[in-house]
Design a protein around this motif. Structure first.
Motif, PDB file in Angstrom:
ATOM      1  N   HIS A 115      49.178  41.615  35.690  1.00 37.53           N
ATOM      2  CA  HIS A 115      49.956  42.204  34.708  1.00 37.53           C
ATOM      3  C   HIS A 115      51.265  42.742  35.407  1.00 37.53           C
ATOM      4  O   HIS A 115      51.071  43.626  36.104  1.00 37.53           O
ATOM      5  CB  HIS A 115      49.309  43.004  33.766  1.00 37.53           C
ATOM      6  N   GLU A 163      42.701  37.922  31.573  1.00 32.71           N
ATOM      7  CA  GLU A 163      43.747  38.632  32.205  1.00 32.71           C
ATOM      8  C   GLU A 163      43.707  38.890  33.635  1.00 32.71           C
ATOM      9  O   GLU A 163      42.714  39.514  34.008  1.00 32.71           O
ATOM     10  CB  GLU A 163      44.124  39.877  31.446  1.00 32.71           C
ATOM     11  N   VAL A 164      44.283  37.949  34.443  1.00 31.09           N
ATOM     12  CA  VAL A 164      44.110  38.410  36.139  1.00 31.09           C
ATOM     13  C   VAL A 164      45.649  39.022  36.604  1.00 31.09           C
ATOM     14  O   VAL A 164      45.224  39.627  37.541  1.00 31.09           O
ATOM     15  CB  VAL A 164      43.956  37.111  36.913  1.00 31.09           C
ATOM     16  N   ARG A 213      37.342  52.387  37.083  1.00 32.02           N
ATOM     17  CA  ARG A 213      37.778  52.545  35.603  1.00 32.02           C
ATOM     18  C   ARG A 213      36.317  52.638  35.041  1.00 32.02           C
ATOM     19  O   ARG A 213      35.502  51.817  34.943  1.00 32.02           O
ATOM     20  CB  ARG A 213      38.586  51.667  34.970  1.00 32.02           C
ATOM     21  N   GLU A 248      34.704  51.877  32.551  1.00 33.29           N
ATOM     22  CA  GLU A 248      34.976  51.050  31.190  1.00 33.29           C
ATOM     23  C   GLU A 248      33.756  51.588  30.373  1.00 33.29           C
ATOM     24  O   GLU A 248      32.641  51.568  30.553  1.00 33.29           O
ATOM     25  CB  GLU A 248      34.674  49.637  31.760  1.00 33.29           C
ATOM     26  N   GLY A 258      44.012  41.478  39.350  1.00 35.29           N
ATOM     27  CA  GLY A 258      42.761  41.662  39.505  1.00 35.29           C
ATOM     28  C   GLY A 258      42.162  40.741  40.600  1.00 35.29           C
ATOM     29  O   GLY A 258      42.091  39.538  40.638  1.00 35.29           O
ATOM     30  N   ARG A 283      38.210  40.003  39.730  1.00 36.26           N
ATOM     31  CA  ARG A 283      38.304  39.340  38.711  1.00 36.26           C
ATOM     32  C   ARG A 283      38.703  37.724  38.801  1.00 36.26           C
ATOM     33  O   ARG A 283      38.225  36.862  38.293  1.00 36.26           O
ATOM     34  CB  ARG A 283      39.066  39.811  37.450  1.00 36.26           C
ATOM     35  N   PHE A 303      36.331  47.861  40.754  1.00 39.63           N
ATOM     36  CA  PHE A 303      36.949  46.375  41.196  1.00 39.63           C
ATOM     37  C   PHE A 303      38.252  46.560  42.086  1.00 39.63           C
ATOM     38  O   PHE A 303      38.545  47.527  42.511  1.00 39.63           O
ATOM     39  CB  PHE A 303      37.121  45.731  40.076  1.00 39.63           C
ATOM     40  N   MET A 329      34.140  40.434  36.337  1.00 40.20           N
ATOM     41  CA  MET A 329      35.277  40.373  35.444  1.00 40.20           C
ATOM     42  C   MET A 329      35.641  41.778  34.558  1.00 40.20           C
ATOM     43  O   MET A 329      36.896  41.790  34.566  1.00 40.20           O
ATOM     44  CB  MET A 329      34.610  39.372  34.068  1.00 40.20           C
ATOM     45  N   ARG A 330      34.413  42.395  34.241  1.00 40.18           N
ATOM     46  CA  ARG A 330      34.876  43.804  33.728  1.00 40.18           C
ATOM     47  C   ARG A 330      33.903  44.481  34.298  1.00 40.18           C
ATOM     48  O   ARG A 330      32.819  44.980  33.628  1.00 40.18           O
ATOM     49  CB  ARG A 330      34.945  43.755  32.135  1.00 40.18           C
ATOM     50  N   SER A 331      33.987  44.966  35.607  1.00 38.63           N
ATOM     51  CA  SER A 331      33.307  45.977  36.240  1.00 38.63           C
ATOM     52  C   SER A 331      33.821  47.485  36.004  1.00 38.63           C
ATOM     53  O   SER A 331      35.111  47.562  35.543  1.00 38.63           O
ATOM     54  CB  SER A 331      32.978  45.369  37.432  1.00 38.63           C
TER      55      SER A 331
HETATM   56  P1  ATP Z   1      42.100  44.816  30.655  1.00 41.55           P
HETATM   57  O1  ATP Z   1      42.824  44.661  29.511  1.00 41.55           O
HETATM   58  O2  ATP Z   1      41.258  43.717  30.928  1.00 41.55           O
HETATM   59  O3  ATP Z   1      41.200  46.082  30.485  1.00 41.55           O
HETATM   60  P2  ATP Z   1      44.046  46.237  31.717  1.00 41.55           P
HETATM   61  O4  ATP Z   1      45.179  45.698  31.049  1.00 41.55           O
HETATM   62  O5  ATP Z   1      43.549  47.613  31.515  1.00 41.55           O
HETATM   63  O6  ATP Z   1      42.997  45.229  31.709  1.00 41.55           O
HETATM   64  P3  ATP Z   1      45.805  46.639  34.249  1.00 41.55           P
HETATM   65  O7  ATP Z   1      45.787  47.969  34.133  1.00 41.55           O
HETATM   66  O8  ATP Z   1      46.897  45.591  33.736  1.00 41.55           O
HETATM   67  O9  ATP Z   1      44.514  46.079  33.310  1.00 41.55           O
HETATM   68  O10 ATP Z   1      45.478  46.275  35.651  1.00 41.55           O
HETATM   69  C1  ATP Z   1      45.883  45.222  36.308  1.00 41.55           C
HETATM   70  C2  ATP Z   1      44.673  44.038  36.484  1.00 41.55           C
HETATM   71  O11 ATP Z   1      43.353  44.650  36.970  1.00 41.55           O
HETATM   72  C3  ATP Z   1      44.220  43.146  35.255  1.00 41.55           C
HETATM   73  O12 ATP Z   1      45.399  42.350  34.884  1.00 41.55           O
HETATM   74  C4  ATP Z   1      42.963  42.592  35.776  1.00 41.55           C
HETATM   75  O13 ATP Z   1      43.194  41.659  36.289  1.00 41.55           O
HETATM   76  C5  ATP Z   1      42.487  43.792  36.502  1.00 41.55           C
HETATM   77  N1  ATP Z   1      41.321  44.662  35.962  1.00 41.55           N
HETATM   78  C6  ATP Z   1      41.676  45.653  34.953  1.00 41.55           C
HETATM   79  N2  ATP Z   1      40.594  46.259  34.588  1.00 41.55           N
HETATM   80  C7  ATP Z   1      39.546  45.588  35.369  1.00 41.55           C
HETATM   81  C8  ATP Z   1      38.157  45.661  35.180  1.00 41.55           C
HETATM   82  N3  ATP Z   1      37.492  46.645  34.516  1.00 41.55           N
HETATM   83  N4  ATP Z   1      37.332  44.605  36.284  1.00 41.55           N
HETATM   84  C9  ATP Z   1      38.052  43.764  36.786  1.00 41.55           C
HETATM   85  N5  ATP Z   1      39.282  43.582  36.859  1.00 41.55           N
HETATM   86  C10 ATP Z   1      40.138  44.467  36.242  1.00 41.55           C
END
Ligand code: ATP
Ligand code: MG
Length: 568
Positions: free
Chosen positions: A409, A406-407, A140, A142, A443, A446, A155, A150-152
């Motif tokens: 969802h 958030e680990v 993604r 980001e 994640g 994460r 991932f 953590m926010r790469s």
């Molecule tokens: P965030 O709100 O943290 O951006 P998200 O709600 O977009 O996450 P989901 O689409 O629910 O993420 O993805 C499922 C899981 O993937 C998340 O709960 C998180 O643990 C992990 N995740 C999402 N984006 C990232 C990221 N950029 N780096 C690491 N882990 C991620």
């Protein structure tokens, strides 16, 4: 493993770009190395932890009936056109093309790909329900990659997708996934909460997030101090703080408020508290401009706002020029009386009386404003962020706030994707029916960072036992010079290895102090220090990383003691 046969490269200095402790410690221990923005290499040390987390996830997913598979990371653009999600994901999508200039995305998630697989594989209700999962690399783009893994941008995620004939069946699997997630995070050994969540770009009817509690967490989570209710602040219902609207007691009055633009300035100037004022925020609407009205001491909840049909998505505040042409004044003086916009008020605002707002004229405000008598609104909505101390929306206790990472969802998607992509089955009556669908993300990379965020001290990581890269560290003092130390260390090493204990023996030629602080940093749960002095008494020194208290243990019992602790 002997350190000389391993890749152990620790660093003393804290890397400059590492803002949070888990990022600092992952770099200092050498678990990960940065390749580029949001791109990290997992070195062998980090890999050992990552694999343990993966293994726990895999075991619990399998136990809950999940079927492991692997889909391509690269996804044809056409699939995303079928669901119309390209805009929802926007800039996060990494677009690529092949030599024939065909368009692809590097998958940020796999709803489209799995739905394509399922529409070709499954055609009868007899094949349902079914739950597929994979552990795979996502990308993604980001806006602000940070905090290491953590926010790469790249991932690893465990993503599962379930398919059903009925909503009832979907709910059943959703609950079993919720249970599996609870067991996974329990086994990893972290303190967490499951909270109600907004479904975002994934969509669907309902979702919950799993948050590891940590001060550095990017999300605010609200929970009842005495009940079950817990929700992401984005989603947390904010109740009406005023039970019934009081009758007007004041006359409407226009007052001069030169230069008073913010709520704080205004309240001080007028000698009132900010909960007697309202804020009127003008945003782009789907048909005409929308005024979102909240009490002066409250915050607008942008997720709630953008989820309203009258409000355009993405949320956009009107700019100074637009405000001026609509109201004739600047942003600091907007008010609800005579405002030419769709006026949506927060629940609490709807019950306010004798309040203060802008006069739609620069440097003037109105006091003693009352609904019906002086101004009207079009509708009442929940618009604000809940706050600590608010009554819990379920009526049990009051809300408290914590920070969370958030680990995971989990979502009930319903038939959003199956309808868009025509994923249908023949039901028991032989009629074609779109499948119900759930999806469940976790994640993986994460999770490792979150574990460190929750388990460290000023010396380094304190690994939860189930995900430690090694269970035992043998730290011999003078290994290369003292034949006796070497023999004792080697013997313990061999016999622990033979029992399947994951043990690392530090056979490097380094000073004792250096070795000790390295292993404090690395956070190996059980540490055995072997030196000539304790061997004189047929003893070794044992330390547990969580308290670092040294205990002398007889050489005859150290091995059985370690095995017992590890198997406990
Ligand atoms: P965030 O709100 O943290 O951006 P998200 O709600 O977009 O996450 P989901 O689409 O629910 O993420 O993805 C499922 C899981 O993937 C998340 O709960 C998180 O643990 C992990 N995740 C999402 N984006 C990232 C990221 N950029 N780096 C690491 N882990 C991620
Ligand atoms: Mg999410």
């Amino acid at each position: 493993m002997r350190t000389t046969a391993f890749h152990l490269v620790t660093r003393k200095e804290t890397p400059q770009d590492a803002e949070i402790i888990s990022h600092q410690l992952m770099i200092r221990t050498g678990m990960i190395r940065k390749l580029g923005a949001g791109l990290y290499t997992w070195a062998p040390l980090g890999m050992r932890v990552l694999q343990k987390v993966e293994q726990i996830i895999r075991e619990e997913m399998n136990a809950a009936g999940g079927l492991e598979m692997l889909m391509p990371a690269v996804q044809p653009k056409e699939l995303w056109q079928e669901t119309g999600r390209i805009d929802d994901f926007g800039g996060q999508l990494l677009a690529i093309h092949d030599r024939a200039m065909r368009d692809y995305f590097f998958g940020p998630t796999h709803e489209e790909v799995i739905t394509d697989f399922v529409r070709n594989e499954i055609n009868s209700y007899k094949q349902l329900p079914i739950n597929f999962y994979q552990i795979q690399t996502k990308f993604r783009d980001e806006i602000r990659p940070r905090f290491g893994v953590m926010r790469s941008r790249e991932f690893i995620m465990k993503d599962a997708y379930s398919f059903h004939l009925s909503q009832e069946s979907l709910e059943h699997t959703y609950q079993s996934m919720k249970q599996a997630y609870t067991q996974i995070i329990d086994r990893i050994g972290l303190d967490f909460r499951c909270v109600l969540a907004d479904s975002g770009a994934i969509g669907g009817s309902g979702s919950q997030e799993f948050h590891v509690i940590a001060d550095s967490g990017e999300d605010a989570i609200m929970y009842s101090d005495s009940g079950e209710y817990a929700a992401n602040l984005e989603k947390c219902e904010a109740v009406n703080l005023i039970a019934t609207r009081k009758d007007a007691a004041q006359a409407l009055n226009k007052v001069s408020t030169p230069g008073q633009k913010t709520i704080d300035e205004l309240s001080e100037f007028l000698g009132v508290t900010s909960d007697q004022t309202i804020k009127t925020l003008l945003v782009e609407g789907t048909e005409k401009p929308v005024a979102l009205v909240i009490r002066g001491d409250h915050n607008l909840n942008e997720i709630k706002a953008v989820n309203l049909t009258a409000v355009a998505s993405p949320l956009r505040m009107l700019n100074d020029e637009e405000i001026k042409s609509l109201t004739g004044c600047d942003a600091g003086s907007i008010g609800v009386k005579g405002l030419n916009a769709t006026i949506i008020v927060d629940r609490t605002v709807a019950n306010m009386s004798d309040f203060i707002c802008g006069a739609n004229e620069n440097d003037f405000h109105l006091t003693g404003v009352n609904w019906d008598r002086d101004a009207d609104f079009d509708s009442v909505e929940d618009l604000r962020d809940a706050m600590e101390g608010d009554p819990s929306p379920d009526g049990v206790g009051v809300l408290r706030e914590a920070r969370g990472i958030e680990v995971g969802h989990i979502f009930q998607l319903g038939n959003k994707y199956s309808t868009a992509m025509n994923a249908v089955v023949l039901n028991e009556q032989g009629k074609s029916q779109a499948m119900e669908m759930g999806c469940y993300g976790m994640g993986v990379t994460r999770m490792v960072a979150a574990a460190i965020e929750q388990n460290h001290d000023d010396k380094g990581i304190i690994w939860p036992a189930n995900i430690a890269p090694f269970q035992v560290a043998i730290l011999p003092m003078n290994y290369l010079k003292s034949e006796r130390v070497k023999r004792a260390a080697d013997e313990l090493y061999e016999s622990l290895n033979a029992q399947g204990v994951e043990v690392i023996l530090d056979d490097r030629k380094v000073r004792p102090g250096f070795m000790m602080s390295d292993f404090e940093l690395l956070g190996i749960p059980h540490q055995v220090i072997i030196g000539d002095r304790s061997l004189d008494e047929n003893q070794v020194e044992y330390r547990n990383r969580s308290d670092m208290e040294s205990i002398k243990i007889s050489r005859d019992t150290i091995e059985s003691m370690l095995v017992e602790k590890i198997r406990a």
